[in-house]
Design a protein around this motif. Structure first.
Motif, PDB file in Angstrom:
ATOM      1  N   ARG A   1      -2.505   5.595   7.715  1.00 18.40           N
ATOM      2  CA  ARG A   1      -3.879   5.869   8.142  1.00 18.40           C
ATOM      3  C   ARG A   1      -3.985   7.186   8.905  1.00 18.40           C
ATOM      4  O   ARG A   1      -4.969   7.928   8.757  1.00 18.40           O
ATOM      5  CB  ARG A   1      -4.389   4.713   9.010  1.00 18.40           C
ATOM      6  CG  ARG A   1      -5.858   4.822   9.368  1.00 18.40           C
ATOM      7  CD  ARG A   1      -6.289   3.760  10.363  1.00 18.40           C
ATOM      8  NE  ARG A   1      -6.385   2.427   9.795  1.00 18.40           N
ATOM      9  CZ  ARG A   1      -7.425   1.973   9.110  1.00 18.40           C
ATOM     10  NH1 ARG A   1      -8.462   2.774   8.873  1.00 18.40           N
ATOM     11  NH2 ARG A   1      -7.452   0.733   8.659  1.00 18.40           N
TER      12      ARG A   1
ATOM     13  N   GLY B   1       0.827  -1.192   0.000  1.00 14.15           N
ATOM     14  CA  GLY B   1       0.000   0.000   0.000  1.00 14.15           C
ATOM     15  C   GLY B   1       0.863   1.243   0.000  1.00 14.15           C
ATOM     16  O   GLY B   1       1.848   1.342  -0.736  1.00 14.15           O
ATOM     17  N   ASP B   2       0.514   2.226   0.852  1.00 13.89           N
ATOM     18  CA  ASP B   2       1.360   3.413   0.956  1.00 13.89           C
ATOM     19  C   ASP B   2       2.359   3.287   2.102  1.00 13.89           C
ATOM     20  O   ASP B   2       2.995   4.269   2.492  1.00 13.89           O
ATOM     21  CB  ASP B   2       0.507   4.685   1.088  1.00 13.89           C
ATOM     22  CG  ASP B   2      -0.199   4.827   2.437  1.00 13.89           C
ATOM     23  OD1 ASP B   2      -0.106   3.896   3.267  1.00 13.89           O
ATOM     24  OD2 ASP B   2      -0.850   5.869   2.664  1.00 13.89           O
TER      25      ASP B   2
ATOM     26  N   ALA C   1      -4.327  10.045   6.528  1.00 14.33           N
ATOM     27  CA  ALA C   1      -5.259   9.803   5.433  1.00 14.33           C
ATOM     28  C   ALA C   1      -6.236  10.949   5.245  1.00 14.33           C
ATOM     29  O   ALA C   1      -6.548  11.701   6.189  1.00 14.33           O
ATOM     30  CB  ALA C   1      -6.023   8.508   5.677  1.00 14.33           C
TER      31      ALA C   1
ATOM     32  N   PHE D   1      -8.800   5.277  -6.222  1.00 13.71           N
ATOM     33  CA  PHE D   1      -9.551   4.922  -5.027  1.00 13.71           C
ATOM     34  C   PHE D   1     -11.047   4.830  -5.316  1.00 13.71           C
ATOM     35  O   PHE D   1     -11.765   4.013  -4.727  1.00 13.71           O
ATOM     36  CB  PHE D   1      -9.287   5.950  -3.920  1.00 13.71           C
ATOM     37  CG  PHE D   1      -9.730   5.507  -2.553  1.00 13.71           C
ATOM     38  CD1 PHE D   1      -8.883   4.777  -1.738  1.00 13.71           C
ATOM     39  CD2 PHE D   1     -10.983   5.823  -2.059  1.00 13.71           C
ATOM     40  CE1 PHE D   1      -9.276   4.360  -0.466  1.00 13.71           C
ATOM     41  CE2 PHE D   1     -11.397   5.426  -0.794  1.00 13.71           C
ATOM     42  CZ  PHE D   1     -10.531   4.689   0.007  1.00 13.71           C
TER      43      PHE D   1
ATOM     44  N   THR E   1      -5.027   0.830  -0.487  1.00 11.62           N
ATOM     45  CA  THR E   1      -4.867   2.291  -0.461  1.00 11.62           C
ATOM     46  C   THR E   1      -4.531   2.861  -1.834  1.00 11.62           C
ATOM     47  O   THR E   1      -3.637   3.705  -1.953  1.00 11.62           O
ATOM     48  CB  THR E   1      -3.754   2.686   0.527  1.00 11.62           C
ATOM     49  OG1 THR E   1      -2.489   2.152   0.069  1.00 11.62           O
ATOM     50  CG2 THR E   1      -4.043   2.176   1.926  1.00 11.62           C
TER      51      THR E   1
ATOM     52  N   TRP F   1      -7.746   2.890   3.852  1.00 11.05           N
ATOM     53  CA  TRP F   1      -7.768   4.333   4.092  1.00 11.05           C
ATOM     54  C   TRP F   1      -7.476   5.047   2.788  1.00 11.05           C
ATOM     55  O   TRP F   1      -6.852   4.507   1.883  1.00 11.05           O
ATOM     56  CB  TRP F   1      -6.797   4.762   5.190  1.00 11.05           C
ATOM     57  CG  TRP F   1      -5.348   4.441   4.963  1.00 11.05           C
ATOM     58  CD1 TRP F   1      -4.429   5.185   4.283  1.00 11.05           C
ATOM     59  CD2 TRP F   1      -4.639   3.302   5.471  1.00 11.05           C
ATOM     60  NE1 TRP F   1      -3.192   4.581   4.323  1.00 11.05           N
ATOM     61  CE2 TRP F   1      -3.297   3.430   5.051  1.00 11.05           C
ATOM     62  CE3 TRP F   1      -5.002   2.198   6.246  1.00 11.05           C
ATOM     63  CZ2 TRP F   1      -2.317   2.480   5.361  1.00 11.05           C
ATOM     64  CZ3 TRP F   1      -4.034   1.261   6.558  1.00 11.05           C
ATOM     65  CH2 TRP F   1      -2.714   1.402   6.123  1.00 11.05           C
ATOM     66  N   ARG F   2      -8.005   6.274   2.673  1.00 11.18           N
ATOM     67  CA  ARG F   2      -7.801   7.092   1.470  1.00 11.18           C
ATOM     68  C   ARG F   2      -6.469   7.820   1.619  1.00 11.18           C
ATOM     69  O   ARG F   2      -6.385   8.848   2.297  1.00 11.18           O
ATOM     70  CB  ARG F   2      -8.956   8.073   1.285  1.00 11.18           C
ATOM     71  CG  ARG F   2      -8.875   8.864  -0.024  1.00 11.18           C
ATOM     72  CD  ARG F   2      -9.984   9.897  -0.118  1.00 11.18           C
ATOM     73  NE  ARG F   2     -11.289   9.305  -0.321  1.00 11.18           N
ATOM     74  CZ  ARG F   2     -11.817   9.055  -1.523  1.00 11.18           C
ATOM     75  NH1 ARG F   2     -11.130   9.345  -2.620  1.00 11.18           N
ATOM     76  NH2 ARG F   2     -13.016   8.515  -1.619  1.00 11.18           N
ATOM     77  N   THR F   3      -5.445   7.283   1.007  1.00  9.29           N
ATOM     78  CA  THR F   3      -4.112   7.821   1.194  1.00  9.29           C
ATOM     79  C   THR F   3      -3.996   9.258   0.689  1.00  9.29           C
ATOM     80  O   THR F   3      -4.599   9.629  -0.317  1.00  9.29           O
ATOM     81  CB  THR F   3      -3.058   6.946   0.497  1.00  9.29           C
ATOM     82  OG1 THR F   3      -1.753   7.488   0.736  1.00  9.29           O
ATOM     83  CG2 THR F   3      -3.279   6.892  -1.017  1.00  9.29           C
TER      84      THR F   3
END
Length: 424
Positions: free
Chosen positions: A213, A189-190, A216, A278, A272, A228-230
């Motif tokens: 997170r 992910g990120d 985020a 997303f 993410t 989570w919306r990075t």
């Protein structure tokens, strides 16, 4: 499918052809049926699908073991985990191993790996002390297993994730398992470190680190597991870095044939995908797997080791153990998984354009595969470990050779241990 040509191997290349170059696109924790060319009606993967049309799509390729590190060990050594000794995550590939990259490099190939390797441990957990368990009266043998190498020490610390976070400029000995050019991405992910860490720091230019997170962007999924919306933008995401480094490798002036592994840490959890990826797929339009509501056997009949794994996962669904998820959460995870896959596909297109630009496409074999799959809602569960269902062990495998077969589907059964000898 037509009958086999005795002058060609299963991948279609003529037996007398000159030595090709290779680009191996690898993803992490991706099911075979999460690609358009494998019949998925939702996820958009035009560049990967085009590779399938230009080559052979294998329907029955399976992992040697459905977990990252040991299956990657099998891919590069051509050996089962019981032979190479990497039986589970946490056991590095021995530095005494001969890998497919070693052999190619010795034969005059230029070897490169950009992205995830996972040949060594990513967590600084020391090996457990050896303890004899026998109860006999004979003298204690010097070693209790067939292998004397414990695979610990500083020489096995090249991929410790937090070491790169502390020191993004650190160096690793080269060649690394036969790869003379290496750019590491460690994590998912990120949450990725490695050579990527220094690259990201340079581009942030003193700005706060937007990953994780805690940083985020606001979103109604902030409490969902593994989501989570990075705040990391698309052009700074690890997938973009890997494609950039792969293109740089191709653009270097070197006439040798090459073997380049382009290894993306996605679509592995956490889910993410950045920016537009997303929201690229609507969770409400995602169909749940046919087995979603079917229990994974009678719970009381499952072995204790498996039940313990699910218990850990259900208690902490942001960990790495399998867990149960409701329908809405599962749909959202699948949608985000698709978003990460489409981003990878876009960046594969970028690498293929660079290959065309340097004039090396006519004799470069393209391979697409994953190290293992994911339950992705099968039996109401997510991630992996435990039950070896098809979604976890059946991986995509595409092979496109400019001098080989095109648009072919093979039902030949294959395994991770077949990869290295096929290349060689």
């Amino acid at each position: 499918m037509t009958g086999p040509d005795p002058n060609r191997n299963e991948t279609g290349r003529a037996a007398t052809a000159t030595r090709p170059s290779f680009i191996v696109f690898m993803t992490d924790q991706q099911r075979a049926d999460h690609l358009g060319c494998y019949g998925n009606p939702v996820v958009r993967t035009p560049h990967i699908d085009a590779i399938a049309e230009r080559g052979v799509r294998f329907e029955n390729v399976f992992t040697a073991t459905p977990i990252c590190q040991p299956n990657r060990a099998s891919l590069i050594t051509g050996q089962m985990p019981s032979v190479n000794g990497c039986r589970q995550n946490g056991i590095p590939v021995s530095l005494d191993s001969t890998t497919v990259a070693d052999v190619l490099r010795a034969a005059g190939y230029r070897t490169g790996l950009v992205g995830k390797a996972h040949f060594q441990n990513v967590s600084p957990v020391p090996a457990s002390p050896r303890a004899l368990r026998g109860r006999g009266n004979d003298p204690v043998p010097p070693y209790e297993t067939a292998r004397r190498d414990q695979r610990t020490g500083p020489e096995y610390g090249a991929e410790t994730r937090m070491a790169w976070a502390r020191d993004p400029g650190r160096q690793i000995p080269l060649p690394y398992y036969g790869f003379e050019h290496v750019r590491l991405c460690i994590g998912h992910g990120d949450q990725v470190e490695g050579h990527y860490s220094g690259w990201l720091q340079e581009r942030l230019n003193g700005a706060p680190d937007p990953r994780g997170r805690a940083q985020a962007l606001p979103d109604d999924t902030s409490e969902a597991p593994q989501i989570w919306r990075t705040a990391l933008p698309e052009d700074l995401y690890p997938t973009a870095y890997i494609a950039e480094e792969a293109c740089a490798f191709l653009q270097e002036t070197d006439e040798r044939p090459f073997f380049l592994v382009v290894s993306f840490p996605d679509p592995h959890h956490p889910f993410t995908p950045p920016g537009r990826y997303f929201d690229l797929y609507d969770p409400d339009a995602i169909a749940l797997p046919a087995s979603f509501a079917h229990p994974t056997g009678a719970r009381e009949d499952l072995p204790d080791s498996l039940l313990q794994g699910y218990a850990r996962g259900d208690a902490d669904r942001d960990a790495y153990w399998p867990f149960h998820a409701d329908a809405d959460t599962t749909r959202r995870m699948i949608a985000l998984n698709y978003g990460a896959i489409t981003m990878i596909d876009d960046r594969i297109g970028q690498v293929l354009a660079a290959l065309d630009a340097v004039g090396r496409a006519d004799d470069t074999v393209l391979c697409v595969m994953s190290d293992h799959g994911d339950y992705m809602g099968d039996h109401g569960t997510m991630l992996k470990h435990g039950l070896h269902t098809r979604g976890v062990i059946n991986v995509p495998f595409l092979w496109a050779d400019p001098q080989g077969a095109q648009g072919r589907v093979s039902r030949l059964h294959g395994s991770a241990i077949d990869f290295a000898p096929t290349v060689l």
